[in-house]
Design a protein around this motif. Sequence first.
Motif: not given
Length: 119
Positions: A64-76, A97-98
């Motif tokens: 879940a942490m890795m998926e969130l990181t991936k999604q935030v990176e996409e937003y960046v 998400w939270l």
Amino acid sequence: MAFMTWNDKLSVGVETLDKQHVVLIETINELHAAMMKGQARAAAGQILHNLVDYTRDHFAAEEAMMELTKQVEEYVARFESGDITLGVHLLNFLSEWLTKHIQGEDQQYGPWMNERGVR
């Protein structure tokens, strides 16, 4: 004497994951202690079931942490390319998400962790 000992070399630098890793080490040590007392057969079943449950929850948390990181990176990346502005899109994503994460994953393994005194 413990079979495994937690040390800084095992730290991933994420407190939540480090604490989960400590619990996994403690569970392995519990199995080792039972083996040393000649009680492995009696204790192993429950300890191994606990280990499987906790491991499943731990890896789900990591994923879940890795998926969130991936999604935030996409937003960046979208932000940096001018596709979106920071604000409502990102806040809505993080809020959704939270909420999903807490109500789904955390609430599933929360009781198990509380039962074992994990803080």
